[in-house]
Scaffold this active site. Structure first.
Site, PDB file in Angstrom:
ATOM      1  N   ASP A 201      -5.277   1.014   5.492  1.00 33.51           N
ATOM      2  CA  ASP A 201      -6.523   0.407   5.484  1.00 33.51           C
ATOM      3  C   ASP A 201      -6.511  -0.301   6.671  1.00 33.51           C
ATOM      4  O   ASP A 201      -7.513  -1.129   7.068  1.00 33.51           O
ATOM      5  CB  ASP A 201      -6.585  -0.614   4.305  1.00 33.51           C
ATOM      6  CG  ASP A 201      -5.601  -1.257   3.945  1.00 33.51           C
ATOM      7  OD1 ASP A 201      -4.449  -1.038   4.457  1.00 33.51           O
ATOM      8  OD2 ASP A 201      -5.783  -2.071   2.943  1.00 33.51           O
ATOM      9  N   GLY A 366      -6.348  -8.517  -3.909  1.00 34.66           N
ATOM     10  CA  GLY A 366      -5.929  -7.143  -3.289  1.00 34.66           C
ATOM     11  C   GLY A 366      -4.791  -7.312  -2.818  1.00 34.66           C
ATOM     12  O   GLY A 366      -4.085  -8.106  -2.546  1.00 34.66           O
ATOM     13  N   CYS A 367      -4.492  -5.941  -2.164  1.00 32.96           N
ATOM     14  CA  CYS A 367      -3.218  -5.656  -1.392  1.00 32.96           C
ATOM     15  C   CYS A 367      -2.969  -6.567  -0.128  1.00 32.96           C
ATOM     16  O   CYS A 367      -1.849  -6.719   0.485  1.00 32.96           O
ATOM     17  CB  CYS A 367      -2.802  -4.248  -1.136  1.00 32.96           C
ATOM     18  SG  CYS A 367      -4.142  -3.668  -0.184  1.00 32.96           S
ATOM     19  N   THR A 368      -4.107  -6.893   0.428  1.00 32.48           N
ATOM     20  CA  THR A 368      -4.267  -7.706   1.512  1.00 32.48           C
ATOM     21  C   THR A 368      -4.561  -9.166   1.458  1.00 32.48           C
ATOM     22  O   THR A 368      -4.670  -9.836   2.467  1.00 32.48           O
ATOM     23  CB  THR A 368      -5.406  -7.062   2.636  1.00 32.48           C
ATOM     24  OG1 THR A 368      -6.505  -7.169   2.066  1.00 32.48           O
ATOM     25  CG2 THR A 368      -4.791  -5.582   3.107  1.00 32.48           C
ATOM     26  N   GLY A 369      -4.730  -9.388   0.299  1.00 34.91           N
ATOM     27  CA  GLY A 369      -5.167 -10.883  -0.041  1.00 34.91           C
ATOM     28  C   GLY A 369      -6.204 -11.056  -0.993  1.00 34.91           C
ATOM     29  O   GLY A 369      -6.724 -10.143  -1.665  1.00 34.91           O
TER      30      GLY A 369
END
Length: 392
Positions: A201, A366-369
Site C-alpha cells: 500500500d 488499520g495496518c498503518t495506524g
C-alpha cells in the site's frame, strides 16, 4: 625582497613539501580534518575507545585523530584530561579555536533545540540509513521536533555526499501530522524527496519492514524512539552490552548551533567508535553547519514557522470544538471504506465531525495506524470534510 619575505617563502615551500610527502605516504593531498575523541566514561574501558580511534586513523588518511583523556599509550596526538568534565571543557575550547574540526564523545548534554542524527547499517539489505533523531530534542512539542528532525537529517545526509536523500516517517504518534507539514513545505518549494514504503500500500509512513530493509535514506522519528532503534540496530547481534555495528548517534544539529559533536553510547565498541570518527570527519569535510543553516532557512521561506503554528492552533481548536458536546451519530451503515492518515488523538474528533455532517463513521486501527471507516457512497464527501478540517 627583505629577510622576512625570504623566511615566509621558505616556510611556504616547507609546508608544500611536507604536504607532498604526506600525500605520497597516505595517498591524500591537502590539510587533514582533525577529529577529537574523548576516551573517558566508556562502560567498555578507555582502551576500547582508543582501539576505535587508532582504527579510524589507519583507515582514513584524510583524518587526523586526536585523543582527549589519560591512562593510555598511543602514537596518536593526545590531549591530557583526568575526567569527563575536563575532557569536555578541552574539547569545547579546541572546537571553538579551530584546533578541532569535529569531535566524538559520550554522555554530552545538548541545549533544547539540538538533536542528533544517527547512522546505522540496516540488517535486511546492509544499507546505510540516517535516523533523525537519536538523542536531544529539536523542539519541546513532538510534531514540531519531528519536522525539524527531517530537516536536520537531510543536512547530515547531504554533508556526507547524498545530495537528494529520500525521507520516510516512522509510524509513531504524530507521524501523520509530520507528513502533512512536510508535504506542505514541499508544495511551497522546500527540496524534500519522499520515499515509498516497500509494503504493497506504499506511502511515506514507514513500518518495521521498511526499517529493516533501509527503505528511506532518512528515517524521521522522535528522539526517544530513535535512541531505542539505534541501540537495537547497533547491538542486536551481541546481546546488548556491546554496540558493534553502525556509526553512532551522530552530530547534534540545531538552529545556530556552531560545532560538530558526535555522540557515542557508553556501550559503543571499537568498530562503532571508528565509524563515528569517520562520520564526524565526513560531516566536517561536507560543511554540515552550512548545510543545516541553508536547509533551515529554506524551510522557513517555505513557511515552516507558520505551518507549525497553524497546526498547533488547529489541534487546539478541534479539541475545544467538541468539549462538553454530546453528538448523536446518524443511523448506522455498513462501513467498507477506510480513510487513513488521522492522528490517534484526533480520531474521535474526526468521526464526530462526520456525524455532525450527517455521515455515519466508525473508527478503527488499520495496518498503518488509525482509520475512519465510512460507507462507499459517503467516502468522497467524508474525505473532503476531513481535509477541510485538516484532519488529513
Amino acid at each position: 625582497m627583505n629577510f622576512l619575505d625570504n623566511e615566509a617563502i621558505k616556510h611556504t615551500i616547507g609546508n608544500i613539501f611536507e604536504e607532498l610527502a604526506n600525500a605520497l605516504e597516505t595517498g591524500t593531498l591537502g590539510v587533514k580534518t582533525r577529529v577529537g575523541v574523548t576516551i573517558l566514561g566508556s562502560e567498555l574501558g578507555r582502551e576500547e575507545i582508543l582501539a576505535g580511534a587508532e582504527k579510524a586513523q589507519k583507515e582514513n588518511p584524510s583524518l587526523e585523530v586526536v585523543v582527549i583523556g589519560s591512562g593510555v599509550q598511543t602514537n596518536l596526538e593526545t590531549i591530557p584530561a583526568e575526567d569527563e568534565k575536563e575532557a569536555h571543557e578541552k574539547m569545547g575550547k579546541m572546537l571553538c579555536s579551530g584546533e578541532l574540526n569535529a569531535a566524538v564523545t559520550m554522555h554530552y548534554n545538548f541545549p533544547i533545540g539540538v538533536s542528533t542524527v544517527g547512522r546505522v547499517i540496516t540488517p535486511g539489505r546492509g544499507k546505510e540509513m540516517y535516523i533523525a533523531a537519536t538523542t536531544g530534542t529539536s523542539a519541546t512539542e513532538r510534531v514540531s521536533a519531528m519536522v525539524k528532525n527531517a530537516v536536520y537529517g537531510m543536512a547530515a545526509a547531504r554533508a556526507c555526499g547524498n545530495i537528494k536523500p529520500t525521507v520516510g516517517i516512522l509510524n509513531v504518534d504524530g507521524a501523520r501530522h509530520v507528513e502533512r507539514v512536510l508535504r506542505q513545505l514541499k508544495d511551497n518549494g522546500f527540496p524534500i524527496e519522499f520515499t515509498e514504503s516497500a509494503r504493497s500500500d506504499g506511502g511515506v509512513v514507514m513500518r518495521g519492514n521498511d526499517l529493516l530493509l533501509g527503505v528511506p535514506d532518512i528515517l524521521v522519528t522522535d528522539s526517544l524512539t530513535g535512541n531505542v532503534l539505534m541501540k537495537m540496530l547497533s547491538a542486536f547481534l551481541t546481546g546488548g552490552n556491546y554496540e558493534a555495528i553502525g556509526y553512532g548517534y551522530g552530530p547534534g544539529i540545531g538552529e545556530k548551533y556552531d560545532r560538530i559533536i558526535c555522540i557515542l553510547s557508553r556501550a559503543s565498541g571499537a568498530p562503532v567508535v571508528a565509524n563515528a570518527i569517520k562520520y564526524a570527519g565526513e560531516l566536517a569535510q561536507g560543511n554540515l553547519l552550512k548545510e543545516a543553516d541553508s536547509l533551515l532557512s529554506n524551510a522557513k521561506k517555505a513557511g515552516l514557522n507558520e505551518l507549525l503554528g497553524s497546526m498547533e492552533n488547529t489541534c487546539n481548536a478541534a479539541k475545544e470544538s467538541n468539549t462538553g458536546q454530546e453528538i448523536t451519530p446518524p443511523p448506522a451503515k455498513v462501513v467498507t471504506e477506510e480513510i487513513p492518515g488521522i492522528e490517534i488523538l484526533e480520531l474521535d474528533n474526526a468521526a464526530q465531525l462526520l456525524w455532525k455532517n450527517g455521515i455515519y463513521a466508525a473508527t478503527g486501527m488499520g495496518c498503518t495506524g488509525p482509520i475512519v471507516q465510512v460507507a462507499e457512497e459517503d467516502k468522497e464527501k467524508a474525505v473532503q470534510l476531513l481535509k477541510e478540517a485538516k484532519f488529513i
